[in-house]
Design a protein around this motif. Structure first.
Motif, short mmCIF file in Angstrom:
data_model
loop_
_atom_site.label_atom_id
_atom_site.label_comp_id
_atom_site.label_asym_id
_atom_site.label_seq_id
_atom_site.Cartn_x
_atom_site.Cartn_y
_atom_site.Cartn_z
N UNK A 58 103.84 -29.03 -21.43
CA UNK A 58 103.53 -29.00 -20.00
C UNK A 58 103.81 -27.63 -19.41
N UNK A 59 104.87 -26.97 -19.87
CA UNK A 59 105.20 -25.63 -19.37
C UNK A 59 104.06 -24.66 -19.66
N UNK A 60 103.46 -24.79 -20.85
CA UNK A 60 102.40 -23.86 -21.25
C UNK A 60 101.15 -24.02 -20.39
N UNK A 97 101.33 -28.99 -12.30
CA UNK A 97 100.33 -29.20 -13.34
C UNK A 97 98.92 -28.98 -12.79
N UNK A 98 97.95 -28.73 -13.67
CA UNK A 98 96.59 -28.42 -13.22
C UNK A 98 95.97 -29.48 -12.33
N UNK A 99 96.31 -30.75 -12.58
CA UNK A 99 95.72 -31.81 -11.76
C UNK A 99 96.43 -31.99 -10.42
N UNK A 100 97.46 -31.19 -10.17
CA UNK A 100 98.12 -31.22 -8.87
C UNK A 100 99.48 -31.90 -8.84
N UNK A 101 99.82 -32.65 -9.89
CA UNK A 101 101.12 -33.31 -9.92
C UNK A 101 102.23 -32.35 -10.31
#
Length: 280
Positions: free
Chosen positions: A99-101, A219-223
């Protein structure tokens, strides 16, 4: 079908089996509890409690024992089973790294150490060695940690905000030259457009993250997810209400911290206090 019988005669209860394995390995090695404590750097009473199944110890301690006995992850596997969740340590941390990447932004509070993304190789080595990591494994983990700094590099580096407690800056490495390089690296990193540094001074008083390092990942989806860590345990938090509580605590800490300009000046003053090497 008749009940399955144990082939080895060893305990089938995970916690007891873990303790049993610790006792057997130490006996085979010929170490006393005192010697084990001196070699690995933890109090010998901790190993005694682990061998009596009174405590499981932390993953860091178990990793150190794996290395000492040459058991190649066996003890960590038994520890995970004894803890009741085979994926508790390794899988959660692997997921965090993944997730960090992919995160589009990161923000962090450090109560005890500089975050790994801003560490020099010397600082990373000192921090990891305190946890009992040695030899080739130490070299490997330092290289992996320094490799993660690429997340912040270049024009597309991820936005990263870090708040460090004054305690972090008043806990120097034993080697003054190595500590000087770490402070210089922190100042240099704070000058990048994607890195924001805050210092939380001692006089800010108690706060909601007083004993917890925390990293937030957008995260890319906003969460957003959070990873909290102390000396003995790390936890990936994905449940929205829990993340929101941590974010409110983080926002309160940021309100108490010095501005980026004042924070950079603070680190510069700490750099000036580093003892000079008399040989230079």
């Amino acid at each position: 079908m008749p009940p399955r019988r144990a082939v080895t005669g060893r305990s089938q209860e995970p916690r007891q089996r873990f303790a049993e394995e610790l006792r057997l390995l130490r006996a085979q090695k010929g170490d006393s509890l005192r010697q084990l404590g001196e070699i690995l750097g933890w109090d010998s009473s901790l190993f005694g409690k682990m061998e009596k199944a009174q405590t499981l110890g932390s993953p860091e301690v178990v990793q150190a024992l794996d290395q000492h006995y040459g058991t190649r992850g066996l003890l960590l596997t038994l520890w995970e089973l004894a803890a009741g969740d085979p994926t508790q340590f390794k899988e959660r941390y692997r997921r965090y790294m993944s997730l960090e990447a992919e995160a589009v932004s990161l923000w962090h509070f450090g109560v005890s150490t500089v975050h790994g993304l801003l560490q020099t190789p010397e600082y990373a080595s000192a921090v990891l060695a305190v946890g009992g990591i040695k030899g080739e494994e130490l070299t490997r983990q330092v290289e992996a940690r320094i490799g993660r700094r690429e997340l912040l590099a270049g024009p597309d580096g991820q936005p990263f905000r870090t708040i460090v407690s004054e305690t972090v800056l008043r806990t120097p490495l034993r080697d003054a030259a190595e500590w000087q390089r770490q402070l210089e690296h922190l100042i240099e990193a704070s000058e990048r457009p994607n890195v924001t540094l805050h210092v939380l001074p001692h006089d800010a008083g108690p706060h909601g993250l007083v004993s917890t390092d925390v990293m937030f990942l957008r995260l890319p989806e906003g969460g957003t997810v959070a990873y909290t860590e102390n000396a003995h345990h790390g936890e990936l938090i994905e449940e929205n209400a829990s993340v929101e509580r941590l974010q409110r605590a983080y926002d309160a800490v940021r309100d108490q911290a010095l501005s980026p300009v004042e924070s950079r000046k603070f680190v510069m003053r700490m750099l000036e206090e580093v003892p000079c090497d008399p040989s230079t």
